[in-house]
Design a protein around this motif. Structure first.
Motif, PDB file in Angstrom:
ATOM      1  N   THR A  53      14.494  73.332 -55.800  1.00  0.00           N
ATOM      2  CA  THR A  53      15.265  73.921 -54.889  1.00  0.00           C
ATOM      3  C   THR A  53      16.775  73.964 -55.649  1.00  0.00           C
ATOM      4  OG1 THR A  53      14.209  73.175 -53.094  1.00  0.00           O
ATOM      5  CG2 THR A  53      16.287  73.974 -52.476  1.00  0.00           C
ATOM      6  N   ALA A  54      17.232  75.220 -55.803  1.00  0.00           N
ATOM      7  CA  ALA A  54      18.371  75.154 -56.413  1.00  0.00           C
ATOM      8  C   ALA A  54      19.321  75.921 -55.558  1.00  0.00           C
ATOM      9  CB  ALA A  54      18.212  75.738 -57.901  1.00  0.00           C
ATOM     10  N   HIS A  55      20.707  75.786 -55.927  1.00  0.00           N
ATOM     11  CA  HIS A  55      21.828  76.639 -55.059  1.00  0.00           C
ATOM     12  C   HIS A  55      22.918  76.927 -56.087  1.00  0.00           C
ATOM     13  CE1 HIS A  55      20.046  76.772 -51.413  1.00  0.00           C
ATOM     14  NE2 HIS A  55      19.719  75.568 -51.494  1.00  0.00           N
ATOM     15  N   LEU A  56      23.532  78.010 -56.259  1.00  0.00           N
ATOM     16  CA  LEU A  56      24.722  78.425 -56.896  1.00  0.00           C
ATOM     17  C   LEU A  56      25.871  77.141 -56.420  1.00  0.00           C
ATOM     18  CD1 LEU A  56      25.868  79.874 -59.358  1.00  0.00           C
ATOM     19  CD2 LEU A  56      26.369  81.737 -57.572  1.00  0.00           C
ATOM     20  N   TRP A  57      26.572  76.592 -57.178  1.00  0.00           N
ATOM     21  CA  TRP A  57      27.799  75.724 -56.697  1.00  0.00           C
ATOM     22  C   TRP A  57      28.830  76.867 -56.507  1.00  0.00           C
ATOM     23  CZ3 TRP A  57      28.662  71.055 -54.949  1.00  0.00           C
ATOM     24  CH2 TRP A  57      30.072  70.678 -54.753  1.00  0.00           C
ATOM     25  N   THR A  58      29.312  76.922 -55.418  1.00  0.00           N
ATOM     26  CA  THR A  58      30.886  77.827 -55.377  1.00  0.00           C
ATOM     27  C   THR A  58      32.128  76.780 -54.935  1.00  0.00           C
ATOM     28  OG1 THR A  58      30.018  78.390 -53.158  1.00  0.00           O
ATOM     29  CG2 THR A  58      29.524  79.851 -55.023  1.00  0.00           C
ATOM     30  N   SER A  59      31.697  75.808 -54.249  1.00  0.00           N
ATOM     31  CA  SER A  59      32.772  75.061 -53.817  1.00  0.00           C
ATOM     32  C   SER A  59      32.205  73.629 -53.047  1.00  0.00           C
ATOM     33  CB  SER A  59      33.426  75.742 -52.538  1.00  0.00           C
ATOM     34  OG  SER A  59      32.598  75.945 -51.445  1.00  0.00           O
ATOM     35  N   GLN A  60      33.013  72.875 -52.861  1.00  0.00           N
ATOM     36  CA  GLN A  60      32.584  71.424 -52.362  1.00  0.00           C
ATOM     37  C   GLN A  60      32.143  71.651 -51.004  1.00  0.00           C
ATOM     38  OE1 GLN A  60      35.311  68.063 -52.641  1.00  0.00           O
ATOM     39  NE2 GLN A  60      34.089  66.904 -51.123  1.00  0.00           N
ATOM     40  N   PRO A  61      33.108  72.377 -50.082  1.00  0.00           N
ATOM     41  CA  PRO A  61      32.322  72.491 -48.632  1.00  0.00           C
ATOM     42  C   PRO A  61      30.887  73.196 -48.868  1.00  0.00           C
ATOM     43  CG  PRO A  61      34.751  72.986 -48.848  1.00  0.00           C
ATOM     44  CD  PRO A  61      34.311  73.008 -50.063  1.00  0.00           C
ATOM     45  N   GLN A  62      30.798  74.342 -49.554  1.00  0.00           N
ATOM     46  CA  GLN A  62      29.591  74.958 -49.690  1.00  0.00           C
ATOM     47  C   GLN A  62      28.449  74.094 -50.079  1.00  0.00           C
ATOM     48  OE1 GLN A  62      27.907  75.728 -52.824  1.00  0.00           O
ATOM     49  NE2 GLN A  62      26.338  76.775 -52.069  1.00  0.00           N
ATOM     50  N   GLY A  63      28.716  73.234 -50.988  1.00  0.00           N
ATOM     51  CA  GLY A  63      27.768  72.024 -51.585  1.00  0.00           C
ATOM     52  C   GLY A  63      27.414  71.171 -50.460  1.00  0.00           C
ATOM     53  N   GLU A  64      28.478  70.498 -49.662  1.00  0.00           N
ATOM     54  CA  GLU A  64      28.169  69.506 -48.676  1.00  0.00           C
ATOM     55  C   GLU A  64      27.104  70.408 -47.562  1.00  0.00           C
ATOM     56  OE1 GLU A  64      32.200  68.598 -47.436  1.00  0.00           O
ATOM     57  OE2 GLU A  64      32.218  67.159 -49.230  1.00  0.00           O
ATOM     58  N   ARG A  65      27.631  71.695 -47.328  1.00  0.00           N
ATOM     59  CA  ARG A  65      26.838  72.162 -46.162  1.00  0.00           C
ATOM     60  C   ARG A  65      25.340  72.444 -46.703  1.00  0.00           C
ATOM     61  NH1 ARG A  65      30.375  76.064 -45.594  1.00  0.00           N
ATOM     62  NH2 ARG A  65      29.318  77.454 -47.241  1.00  0.00           N
ATOM     63  N   CYS A  66      25.165  72.850 -48.002  1.00  0.00           N
ATOM     64  CA  CYS A  66      23.929  72.715 -48.619  1.00  0.00           C
ATOM     65  C   CYS A  66      23.051  71.337 -48.507  1.00  0.00           C
ATOM     66  CB  CYS A  66      23.893  73.474 -49.988  1.00  0.00           C
ATOM     67  SG  CYS A  66      22.403  73.724 -50.746  1.00  0.00           S
ATOM     68  N   LEU A  67      23.712  70.312 -48.765  1.00  0.00           N
ATOM     69  CA  LEU A  67      23.066  69.282 -48.753  1.00  0.00           C
ATOM     70  C   LEU A  67      22.754  68.915 -47.342  1.00  0.00           C
ATOM     71  CD1 LEU A  67      25.402  67.170 -51.067  1.00  0.00           C
ATOM     72  CD2 LEU A  67      23.036  67.699 -51.599  1.00  0.00           C
ATOM     73  N   ARG A  68      23.473  69.078 -46.374  1.00  0.00           N
ATOM     74  CA  ARG A  68      23.099  68.853 -45.085  1.00  0.00           C
ATOM     75  C   ARG A  68      22.065  69.951 -44.616  1.00  0.00           C
ATOM     76  NH1 ARG A  68      28.587  68.979 -44.432  1.00  0.00           N
ATOM     77  NH2 ARG A  68      28.647  71.010 -43.442  1.00  0.00           N
ATOM     78  N   GLU A  69      22.090  71.239 -44.885  1.00  0.00           N
ATOM     79  CA  GLU A  69      20.835  72.051 -44.610  1.00  0.00           C
ATOM     80  C   GLU A  69      19.691  71.862 -45.111  1.00  0.00           C
ATOM     81  OE1 GLU A  69      22.665  75.709 -45.573  1.00  0.00           O
ATOM     82  OE2 GLU A  69      24.082  75.758 -43.895  1.00  0.00           O
ATOM     83  N   ASN A  70      19.715  71.121 -46.346  1.00  0.00           N
ATOM     84  CA  ASN A  70      18.312  70.753 -46.940  1.00  0.00           C
ATOM     85  C   ASN A  70      17.831  69.265 -46.634  1.00  0.00           C
ATOM     86  OD1 ASN A  70      17.245  73.231 -48.884  1.00  0.00           O
ATOM     87  ND2 ASN A  70      19.622  72.943 -48.881  1.00  0.00           N
ATOM     88  N   GLY A  71      18.667  68.806 -45.768  1.00  0.00           N
ATOM     89  CA  GLY A  71      18.187  67.187 -45.382  1.00  0.00           C
ATOM     90  C   GLY A  71      18.524  66.387 -46.277  1.00  0.00           C
ATOM     91  N   PHE A  72      19.531  66.434 -47.303  1.00  0.00           N
ATOM     92  CA  PHE A  72      19.766  65.352 -48.132  1.00  0.00           C
ATOM     93  C   PHE A  72      20.808  64.407 -47.525  1.00  0.00           C
ATOM     94  CE2 PHE A  72      17.481  68.203 -50.833  1.00  0.00           C
ATOM     95  CZ  PHE A  72      16.827  67.357 -51.691  1.00  0.00           C
ATOM     96  N   VAL A  73      21.580  64.981 -46.486  1.00  0.00           N
ATOM     97  CA  VAL A  73      22.645  63.899 -46.009  1.00  0.00           C
ATOM     98  C   VAL A  73      22.555  64.326 -44.466  1.00  0.00           C
ATOM     99  CG1 VAL A  73      24.129  63.750 -48.031  1.00  0.00           C
ATOM    100  CG2 VAL A  73      24.555  65.737 -46.652  1.00  0.00           C
ATOM    101  N   ALA A  74      22.941  63.619 -43.519  1.00  0.00           N
ATOM    102  CA  ALA A  74      22.915  63.880 -42.060  1.00  0.00           C
ATOM    103  C   ALA A  74      24.108  64.440 -41.848  1.00  0.00           C
ATOM    104  CB  ALA A  74      23.051  62.617 -41.337  1.00  0.00           C
ATOM    105  N   GLU A  75      23.848  65.361 -40.716  1.00  0.00           N
ATOM    106  CA  GLU A  75      24.913  66.237 -40.004  1.00  0.00           C
ATOM    107  C   GLU A  75      26.106  65.215 -39.733  1.00  0.00           C
ATOM    108  OE1 GLU A  75      25.352  69.362 -39.805  1.00  0.00           O
ATOM    109  OE2 GLU A  75      23.635  69.980 -40.463  1.00  0.00           O
ATOM    110  N   PRO A  76      27.228  65.711 -39.790  1.00  0.00           N
ATOM    111  CA  PRO A  76      28.490  64.556 -39.375  1.00  0.00           C
ATOM    112  C   PRO A  76      28.238  64.598 -37.719  1.00  0.00           C
ATOM    113  CG  PRO A  76      29.526  66.887 -40.112  1.00  0.00           C
ATOM    114  CD  PRO A  76      27.698  66.957 -40.370  1.00  0.00           C
TER     115      PRO A  76
END
Length: 78
Positions: A53-76
């Motif tokens: 599973t791979a995503h283009l890194w464009t920004s920290q907020p986008q990266g954090e959102r991607c981690l949440r959406e893929n279940g790697f970190v919990a929603e705040p």
């Protein structure tokens, strides 16, 4: 998230698909269980081709959102 891998440490270069397979093997995971980020589309495409599973890194907020959406970190909360 407990494992970090850097291509230079593995002696492989992106976008070689072997890199992504080597990362999966080194941590005992299937490629599909790993979320790869890169700021170069052809490297993202190579990870996808290797079964990750791979995503283009464009920004920290986008990266954090991607981690949440893929279940790697919990929603705040809150």
């Amino acid at each position: 998230m407990s494992d970090w891998c850097f291509s230079a440490e593995l002696g492989l270069t992106k976008p070689d698909a072997e890199l992504y397979l080597s990362v999966a093997e080194s941590i005992g995971a299937a490629p599909a269980e790993i979320l790869y980020f890169d700021d170069v589309q052809r490297s993202v495409d190579a990870a996808l081709h290797a079964g990750g599973t791979a995503h283009l890194w464009t920004s920290q907020p986008q990266g954090e959102r991607c981690l949440r959406e893929n279940g790697f970190v919990a929603e705040p909360s809150g």
